[in-house]
Design a protein around this motif. Structure first.
Motif, PDB file in Angstrom:
ATOM      1  N   ARG A 187       0.808  -1.225   0.000  1.00 43.41           N
ATOM      2  CA  ARG A 187       0.000   0.000   0.000  1.00 43.41           C
ATOM      3  C   ARG A 187       0.840   1.272   0.000  1.00 43.41           C
ATOM      4  O   ARG A 187       0.424   2.299  -0.535  1.00 43.41           O
ATOM      5  N   LEU A 188       2.020   1.200   0.590  1.00 43.55           N
ATOM      6  CA  LEU A 188       2.896   2.374   0.600  1.00 43.55           C
ATOM      7  C   LEU A 188       3.745   2.468  -0.661  1.00 43.55           C
ATOM      8  O   LEU A 188       4.329   3.513  -0.942  1.00 43.55           O
ATOM      9  N   GLY A 189       3.852   1.347  -1.387  1.00 42.03           N
ATOM     10  CA  GLY A 189       4.701   1.339  -2.574  1.00 42.03           C
ATOM     11  C   GLY A 189       6.177   1.256  -2.237  1.00 42.03           C
ATOM     12  O   GLY A 189       7.026   1.774  -2.960  1.00 42.03           O
ATOM     13  N   VAL A 190       6.500   0.589  -1.101  1.00 41.30           N
ATOM     14  CA  VAL A 190       7.888   0.402  -0.698  1.00 41.30           C
ATOM     15  C   VAL A 190       8.232  -1.080  -0.785  1.00 41.30           C
ATOM     16  O   VAL A 190       7.349  -1.924  -0.952  1.00 41.30           O
ATOM     17  N   THR A 191       9.509  -1.390  -0.651  1.00 41.35           N
ATOM     18  CA  THR A 191       9.929  -2.783  -0.830  1.00 41.35           C
ATOM     19  C   THR A 191      10.576  -3.398   0.399  1.00 41.35           C
ATOM     20  O   THR A 191      10.828  -4.604   0.408  1.00 41.35           O
ATOM     21  N   ASP A 192      10.853  -2.604   1.423  1.00 42.97           N
ATOM     22  CA  ASP A 192      11.498  -3.204   2.588  1.00 42.97           C
ATOM     23  C   ASP A 192      11.172  -2.432   3.869  1.00 42.97           C
ATOM     24  O   ASP A 192      10.514  -1.386   3.852  1.00 42.97           O
ATOM     25  N   ARG A 193      11.659  -2.959   4.967  1.00 42.79           N
ATOM     26  CA  ARG A 193      11.377  -2.417   6.299  1.00 42.79           C
ATOM     27  C   ARG A 193      11.941  -1.008   6.487  1.00 42.79           C
ATOM     28  O   ARG A 193      11.294  -0.153   7.090  1.00 42.79           O
ATOM     29  N   THR A 194      13.144  -0.786   5.947  1.00 43.00           N
ATOM     30  CA  THR A 194      13.774   0.528   6.096  1.00 43.00           C
ATOM     31  C   THR A 194      12.944   1.617   5.436  1.00 43.00           C
ATOM     32  O   THR A 194      12.708   2.687   6.016  1.00 43.00           O
ATOM     33  N   GLN A 195      12.487   1.359   4.208  1.00 44.41           N
ATOM     34  CA  GLN A 195      11.676   2.347   3.505  1.00 44.41           C
ATOM     35  C   GLN A 195      10.344   2.579   4.221  1.00 44.41           C
ATOM     36  O   GLN A 195       9.846   3.711   4.289  1.00 44.41           O
ATOM     37  N   ALA A 196       9.757   1.513   4.772  1.00 44.17           N
ATOM     38  CA  ALA A 196       8.505   1.652   5.514  1.00 44.17           C
ATOM     39  C   ALA A 196       8.717   2.493   6.770  1.00 44.17           C
ATOM     40  O   ALA A 196       7.886   3.345   7.113  1.00 44.17           O
ATOM     41  N   ALA A 197       9.842   2.257   7.452  1.00 38.79           N
ATOM     42  CA  ALA A 197      10.144   3.022   8.662  1.00 38.79           C
ATOM     43  C   ALA A 197      10.334   4.505   8.341  1.00 38.79           C
ATOM     44  O   ALA A 197       9.859   5.380   9.074  1.00 38.79           O
ATOM     45  N   LEU A 198      11.017   4.790   7.233  1.00 43.89           N
ATOM     46  CA  LEU A 198      11.202   6.181   6.815  1.00 43.89           C
ATOM     47  C   LEU A 198       9.864   6.825   6.513  1.00 43.89           C
ATOM     48  O   LEU A 198       9.628   7.987   6.867  1.00 43.89           O
ATOM     49  N   TRP A 199       8.976   6.076   5.850  1.00 45.63           N
ATOM     50  CA  TRP A 199       7.648   6.606   5.542  1.00 45.63           C
ATOM     51  C   TRP A 199       6.915   6.944   6.839  1.00 45.63           C
ATOM     52  O   TRP A 199       6.311   8.012   6.963  1.00 45.63           O
ATOM     53  N   ALA A 200       6.979   6.047   7.797  1.00 46.82           N
ATOM     54  CA  ALA A 200       6.296   6.262   9.070  1.00 46.82           C
ATOM     55  C   ALA A 200       6.834   7.482   9.800  1.00 46.82           C
ATOM     56  O   ALA A 200       6.083   8.257  10.399  1.00 46.82           O
ATOM     57  N   GLN A 201       8.163   7.670   9.748  1.00 44.85           N
ATOM     58  CA  GLN A 201       8.780   8.798  10.430  1.00 44.85           C
ATOM     59  C   GLN A 201       8.421  10.119   9.765  1.00 44.85           C
ATOM     60  O   GLN A 201       8.336  11.150  10.431  1.00 44.85           O
ATOM     61  N   ARG A 202       8.225  10.082   8.423  1.00 41.13           N
ATOM     62  CA  ARG A 202       7.920  11.305   7.697  1.00 41.13           C
ATOM     63  C   ARG A 202       6.424  11.638   7.712  1.00 41.13           C
ATOM     64  O   ARG A 202       6.026  12.741   7.366  1.00 41.13           O
ATOM     65  N   HIS A 203       5.586  10.676   8.097  1.00 41.85           N
ATOM     66  CA  HIS A 203       4.144  10.891   8.125  1.00 41.85           C
ATOM     67  C   HIS A 203       3.646  10.518   9.516  1.00 41.85           C
ATOM     68  O   HIS A 203       3.246   9.381   9.762  1.00 41.85           O
ATOM     69  N   ALA A 204       3.695  11.469  10.414  1.00 41.76           N
ATOM     70  CA  ALA A 204       3.310  11.194  11.794  1.00 41.76           C
ATOM     71  C   ALA A 204       1.839  10.789  11.888  1.00 41.76           C
ATOM     72  O   ALA A 204       1.428  10.071  12.782  1.00 41.76           O
ATOM     73  N   GLN A 205       1.036  11.273  10.960  1.00 40.52           N
ATOM     74  CA  GLN A 205      -0.387  10.940  10.963  1.00 40.52           C
ATOM     75  C   GLN A 205      -0.807  10.583   9.546  1.00 40.52           C
ATOM     76  O   GLN A 205      -0.303  11.122   8.576  1.00 40.52           O
ATOM     77  N   TRP A 206      -1.714   9.658   9.445  1.00 37.66           N
ATOM     78  CA  TRP A 206      -2.302   9.346   8.139  1.00 37.66           C
ATOM     79  C   TRP A 206      -3.740   8.910   8.350  1.00 37.66           C
ATOM     80  O   TRP A 206      -4.162   8.586   9.453  1.00 37.66           O
ATOM     81  N   HIS A 207      -4.527   8.883   7.292  1.00 31.17           N
ATOM     82  CA  HIS A 207      -5.950   8.590   7.402  1.00 31.17           C
ATOM     83  C   HIS A 207      -6.197   7.161   7.863  1.00 31.17           C
ATOM     84  O   HIS A 207      -5.571   6.227   7.382  1.00 31.17           O
ATOM     85  N   THR A 208      -7.101   7.018   8.772  1.00 33.53           N
ATOM     86  CA  THR A 208      -7.461   5.699   9.289  1.00 33.53           C
ATOM     87  C   THR A 208      -8.666   5.169   8.526  1.00 33.53           C
ATOM     88  O   THR A 208      -9.656   5.863   8.339  1.00 33.53           O
ATOM     89  N   GLN A 209      -8.575   3.932   8.113  1.00 36.15           N
ATOM     90  CA  GLN A 209      -9.699   3.257   7.490  1.00 36.15           C
ATOM     91  C   GLN A 209     -10.050   2.053   8.349  1.00 36.15           C
ATOM     92  O   GLN A 209      -9.277   1.117   8.501  1.00 36.15           O
ATOM     93  N   GLY A 210     -11.208   2.092   8.999  1.00 31.78           N
ATOM     94  CA  GLY A 210     -11.604   0.973   9.833  1.00 31.78           C
ATOM     95  C   GLY A 210     -10.979   1.071  11.216  1.00 31.78           C
ATOM     96  O   GLY A 210     -10.258   2.001  11.541  1.00 31.78           O
ATOM     97  N   GLN A 211     -11.260   0.084  12.060  1.00 29.18           N
ATOM     98  CA  GLN A 211     -10.771   0.032  13.417  1.00 29.18           C
ATOM     99  C   GLN A 211      -9.702  -1.043  13.539  1.00 29.18           C
ATOM    100  O   GLN A 211      -9.598  -1.923  12.702  1.00 29.18           O
ATOM    101  N   PRO A 212      -8.881  -0.986  14.595  1.00 27.59           N
ATOM    102  CA  PRO A 212      -7.882  -2.024  14.778  1.00 27.59           C
ATOM    103  C   PRO A 212      -8.523  -3.402  14.766  1.00 27.59           C
ATOM    104  O   PRO A 212      -9.575  -3.610  15.373  1.00 27.59           O
ATOM    105  N   ASP A 213      -7.889  -4.326  14.097  1.00 29.89           N
ATOM    106  CA  ASP A 213      -8.431  -5.674  14.000  1.00 29.89           C
ATOM    107  C   ASP A 213      -8.484  -6.330  15.370  1.00 29.89           C
ATOM    108  O   ASP A 213      -7.666  -6.061  16.236  1.00 29.89           O
ATOM    109  N   GLN A 214      -9.418  -7.180  15.568  1.00 33.70           N
ATOM    110  CA  GLN A 214      -9.589  -7.830  16.843  1.00 33.70           C
ATOM    111  C   GLN A 214      -9.334  -9.331  16.706  1.00 33.70           C
ATOM    112  O   GLN A 214      -9.582  -9.920  15.675  1.00 33.70           O
ATOM    113  N   GLY A 215      -8.847  -9.943  17.789  1.00 31.06           N
ATOM    114  CA  GLY A 215      -8.809 -11.383  17.858  1.00 31.06           C
ATOM    115  C   GLY A 215      -7.609 -12.054  17.212  1.00 31.06           C
ATOM    116  O   GLY A 215      -7.545 -13.276  17.152  1.00 31.06           O
ATOM    117  N   TYR A 216      -6.649 -11.292  16.685  1.00 29.47           N
ATOM    118  CA  TYR A 216      -5.454 -11.926  16.137  1.00 29.47           C
ATOM    119  C   TYR A 216      -4.329 -10.931  16.100  1.00 29.47           C
ATOM    120  O   TYR A 216      -4.524  -9.768  16.368  1.00 29.47           O
TER     121      TYR A 216
END
Length: 216
Positions: A187-216
């Motif tokens: 969904r982010l269009g990245v290929t590894d953990r490092t790129q995902a972490a950078l995305w997370a650090q650069r986007h402190a907030q993003w739109h939420t779709q749905g609620q946290p999954d339950q039961g797993y």
């Protein structure tokens, strides 16, 4: 004096850039790294004003190195100097914290001017990079939408937590964490953990779709 650090895995490029910087009375070369990991270490030790950063390097690449350097010291200016002009590379580098993007075939005076410009608060961009950035701003693409649980996992990845710790904190299995990360990468269009972490650090907030999954 503007203190400059070079990061490039090709010795001939490092030598050429070192000689170029030596021609400028207002620039001082403080070091030359031959990979991204060394660039991160040298930036912390030498505290340069500007880093000329190649993107394609073994091990830690230029995008990851940029993110780590800027996260450690936001006063360091990163100017990417690379052979790549494709949209993904440009956007990844700027998102990681680079403030300039120049190509290696640029004229020597353009590179020197770029170092001075970024120190003055500007954003030196090769015309190709500028067009890509303008197009992206006009057409930013589909909005990233993550489930609540995917957001939790991504946020923890951005904090540097390993899968085992994430699984324990969320009360789910490591296998489920990996499954969520696979979805996040797509969904982010990245290929590894490092790129995902950078995305997370650069986007402190993003739109939420749905609620946290339950039961797993």
């Amino acid at each position: 004096m503007i203190r400059v650090l070079i990061a490039d895995d090709h010795a001939i490029v490092r030598t050429g850039l070192s000689q170029l910087i030596g021609t400028a009375d207002d620039l001082e070369l403080v070091g030359a790294a031959d990979d991204g990991e060394q660039a991160v270490t040298m930036a912390a030790e030498l505290r340069p004003d500007v880093v000329l950063m190649d993107l394609s390097m073994p091990g830690t690449d230029g995008v990851a190195a940029t993110g780590r350097i800027v996260a450690a010291d936001s006063s360091v200016r990163i100017v990417v100097l690379t052979s790549f002009s494709d949209q993904t590379r440009i956007l990844d580098a700027l998102q990681a914290g680079a403030e300039g993007y120049l190509l290696k075939h640029s004229e020597p005076e353009v590179i020197l001017a770029g170092i001075r410009e970024v120190m003055a608060g500007g954003s030196p961009l090769d015309p190709k990079a500028a067009r890509v950035l303008l197009t992206h701003r006009r057409n930013p693409g589909p909005e990233v939408k993550l489930t609540g649980r995917e957001q939790e996992v991504l946020r923890m990845v951005g904090d540097g937590l390993p899968n085992k710790t994430i699984a324990r904190r969320l009360g789910i299995s490591e296998r489920t964490v990996k499954a969520h990360l696979t979805n996040v990468y797509q969904r982010l269009g990245v290929t590894d953990r490092t790129q995902a972490a950078l995305w997370a650090q650069r986007h402190a907030q993003w739109h939420t779709q749905g609620q946290p999954d339950q039961g797993y």
